[in-house]
Enzyme design. Sequence first.
Site, PDB file in Angstrom:
ATOM      1  N   THR A  91       0.784  -1.271  -0.063  1.00 20.19           N
ATOM      2  CA  THR A  91      -0.012   0.122  -0.171  1.00 20.19           C
ATOM      3  C   THR A  91       0.974   0.736  -0.029  1.00 20.19           C
ATOM      4  O   THR A  91       0.415   2.294  -0.434  1.00 20.19           O
ATOM      5  CB  THR A  91      -1.010  -0.378   1.267  1.00 20.19           C
ATOM      6  OG1 THR A  91      -1.795  -0.937   1.473  1.00 20.19           O
ATOM      7  CG2 THR A  91      -2.057   1.252   1.010  1.00 20.19           C
ATOM      8  N   ASN A 128       5.878  -0.906   3.190  1.00 18.59           N
ATOM      9  CA  ASN A 128       4.886  -0.360   4.382  1.00 18.59           C
ATOM     10  C   ASN A 128       6.011  -0.393   5.417  1.00 18.59           C
ATOM     11  O   ASN A 128       5.283   0.424   6.795  1.00 18.59           O
ATOM     12  CB  ASN A 128       3.657  -1.552   5.135  1.00 18.59           C
ATOM     13  CG  ASN A 128       2.273  -1.581   3.851  1.00 18.59           C
ATOM     14  OD1 ASN A 128       2.601  -0.808   2.713  1.00 18.59           O
ATOM     15  ND2 ASN A 128       1.751  -2.295   3.570  1.00 18.59           N
ATOM     16  N   LYS A 166      -7.130   5.144   4.805  1.00 18.87           N
ATOM     17  CA  LYS A 166      -5.701   5.000   5.398  1.00 18.87           C
ATOM     18  C   LYS A 166      -4.986   6.086   5.545  1.00 18.87           C
ATOM     19  O   LYS A 166      -4.560   6.439   4.957  1.00 18.87           O
ATOM     20  CB  LYS A 166      -5.125   3.929   4.470  1.00 18.87           C
ATOM     21  CG  LYS A 166      -5.596   2.278   4.717  1.00 18.87           C
ATOM     22  CD  LYS A 166      -4.796   1.295   3.186  1.00 18.87           C
ATOM     23  CE  LYS A 166      -5.623   0.005   3.313  1.00 18.87           C
ATOM     24  NZ  LYS A 166      -4.524  -0.806   3.307  1.00 18.87           N
ATOM     25  N   ASP A 167      -4.247   5.620   7.093  1.00 19.29           N
ATOM     26  CA  ASP A 167      -3.823   7.576   5.969  1.00 19.29           C
ATOM     27  C   ASP A 167      -2.077   7.002   5.574  1.00 19.29           C
ATOM     28  O   ASP A 167      -2.178   8.437   5.439  1.00 19.29           O
ATOM     29  CB  ASP A 167      -2.638   7.193   8.229  1.00 19.29           C
ATOM     30  CG  ASP A 167      -2.080   6.035   8.512  1.00 19.29           C
ATOM     31  OD1 ASP A 167      -1.544   5.076   8.239  1.00 19.29           O
ATOM     32  OD2 ASP A 167      -1.716   5.648  10.007  1.00 19.29           O
ATOM     33  N   ASP A 179      -9.680  -3.219  -1.141  1.00 23.01           N
ATOM     34  CA  ASP A 179      -8.238  -3.858   0.084  1.00 23.01           C
ATOM     35  C   ASP A 179      -8.474  -4.788   0.871  1.00 23.01           C
ATOM     36  O   ASP A 179      -8.137  -5.641   1.001  1.00 23.01           O
ATOM     37  CB  ASP A 179      -7.389  -2.795   0.401  1.00 23.01           C
ATOM     38  CG  ASP A 179      -5.933  -3.508   0.333  1.00 23.01           C
ATOM     39  OD1 ASP A 179      -5.502  -4.048  -0.189  1.00 23.01           O
ATOM     40  OD2 ASP A 179      -5.831  -4.107   1.835  1.00 23.01           O
ATOM     41  N   HIS A 184      -8.800  -8.993   1.149  1.00 23.74           N
ATOM     42  CA  HIS A 184      -7.596  -9.657   2.422  1.00 23.74           C
ATOM     43  C   HIS A 184      -8.766 -10.268   3.114  1.00 23.74           C
ATOM     44  O   HIS A 184      -8.673 -11.205   3.582  1.00 23.74           O
ATOM     45  CB  HIS A 184      -6.975  -8.914   2.916  1.00 23.74           C
ATOM     46  CG  HIS A 184      -6.187  -7.787   3.039  1.00 23.74           C
ATOM     47  ND1 HIS A 184      -5.224  -8.716   2.387  1.00 23.74           N
ATOM     48  CD2 HIS A 184      -5.664  -6.437   2.660  1.00 23.74           C
ATOM     49  CE1 HIS A 184      -4.030  -7.565   2.229  1.00 23.74           C
ATOM     50  NE2 HIS A 184      -4.227  -6.521   2.149  1.00 23.74           N
ATOM     51  N   ASP A 200      -2.490   0.840  -5.999  1.00 18.24           N
ATOM     52  CA  ASP A 200      -2.064   0.795  -5.294  1.00 18.24           C
ATOM     53  C   ASP A 200      -1.373  -0.036  -5.766  1.00 18.24           C
ATOM     54  O   ASP A 200       0.290  -0.681  -5.258  1.00 18.24           O
ATOM     55  CB  ASP A 200      -1.341   1.654  -4.076  1.00 18.24           C
ATOM     56  CG  ASP A 200      -2.299   0.513  -3.280  1.00 18.24           C
ATOM     57  OD1 ASP A 200      -4.038   0.073  -4.331  1.00 18.24           O
ATOM     58  OD2 ASP A 200      -2.788  -0.030  -2.317  1.00 18.24           O
TER      59      ASP A 200
END
Length: 544
Positions: A76, A97, A158-159, A289, A293, A334
């Site tokens: 990501t 990551n 997501k941050d 995502d 998952h 991504d």
Amino acid sequence: MRLNLLAGLLALAAAPAAAQPQPLPAPRLIVAISVDQFSADLFAEYRQYFTGGLRRLSRDGMVFPSGYQAHAATETCPGHATILTGARPGRAGIVANNWFDQGAARADKNIYCAEDERVPGSSSENYTVSPVHLRVPALGDLMRRADPGSRVVAIAGKDRAAVMMGGHNPNQRWWWGGRAFVSHAGNAEPAAVTRINERVAGLVARAGEPMAVPAVCESRSRAIAVSGRAGGAVGTGRFARAAGDRAAFRASPEFDAAILALAANLRDDMNLGEGQSTDLLAIGLSASDYVGHSFGTGGAEMCLQLLALDRALGDFFQELDRERIDYVVVLTADHGGLDLPERAREQAGGNAARVDPALGATRMGETLGRRLGLRGPVLLGDGAFGDMWVDQGLPARARARVLAEALRTYRAHPQVAAVFTRAEIVAAALPSGPPDGWTLIQRARASFDPLRSGDFYVVLKPRVTPIADTSRGYVATHGSPWDYDRRVPVLFWRRGMAGFEQPLAVETVDIMPSLAALIGLRLAPGSIDGRCLDLDAGPQTSCR
């Protein structure tokens, strides 16, 4: 007849040339969207069923169905970093990551890509969100330097997506913090964020009813048993949700709808795209995502997710249309993703398998330590593949023994395709040319950073899912250098531009210079890895 033909030809030659079409002025708003884990395979599978926003982009836009996150570490953080910086991970410094910095001052040497580990008391699990590790400017940073009137807003599930797409200094940056959309400490919460947070809180507080399964999803709705998974089989989920279940909310179409609602509200309140300068709205949509998952990519869950995303994007674009904003959209991902091996084996994917737990860095380190009579972690890594580090606390001779034994053991394992040492990667030439022809070591070279990459890099064989334990809820993943993780769609759209489809391979690092050209933003020679894509379908060029 010959005289008549000659007269006609002379008349044509004497006729004034048709006026050449003039290039469009710079758009007032750039909307850059990343759909997390939206592989080129999923785009191809569902393209025929889109009726909303994705239909607009794929039917009327400039379509590059073979975009590449060309590097090896298809995760990501590095993936989002490529999109608006034009830089591959080796240049951007975002190699994964997480990576291990054994010289870090804190006890936790595992560094998260979007944190500032210098903050006292922080860890890779409890951190302060920061762009400090991004070594290059993002498009928004360059836009604001060139024109202080430009405004940059980044919103994501997501941050790390908000950080890597927003760059170092956006006007607004918001991400999902687990209970609400949050930002950096000290940032005042705009009314738009307050409104959406209140709506989301009310939504999550109520139970979510199961979604109806449309005809296109019925054939994909089939239970697949996954041994050890909490909750049992996957494949038939319809996103029913208990009241207060935030994890289920995050792994559902509701999550992307909330992110897009926040983007629309902030755009409206800030009047983005309505001034004299070009603004940038970067959006990271994360639900696909989490769905991939949690359930894999081949079942009813992903089918429902993508059809819902298509509708939500259509509504979002229609809001922009109603405001008569001159905007350009780019949508990509991504990284891609791999379906769970249990379903793949039922669908003729006989060599799909879960990874041997013995390949995990912790387990392998314990094995090597016993074998060599050494104490300590011996080996550091974030799983069974990718970068691995030898413990620097060991004496030099012991470190050399660990490295040699680790290389021998990994290379002998039947699930391992290749192992590259740091020296081998450094010696490899930087990749160039179309990314679909890169070798494995060239893909690893594109991900290599001398300060952050490991002592060696492990590549698992194709279709080996690097999740051995499914008890925590995840059944499928990504991260490999294989094309199912590297290939993503790259879609542009702008009103007044003729659409076309180019099947040849391009890179996601090509997006940033292509957008920069549309707004007349000059890039310093040699500052990026990407190239401008000519988005004009005719003899003119958008790469001015």
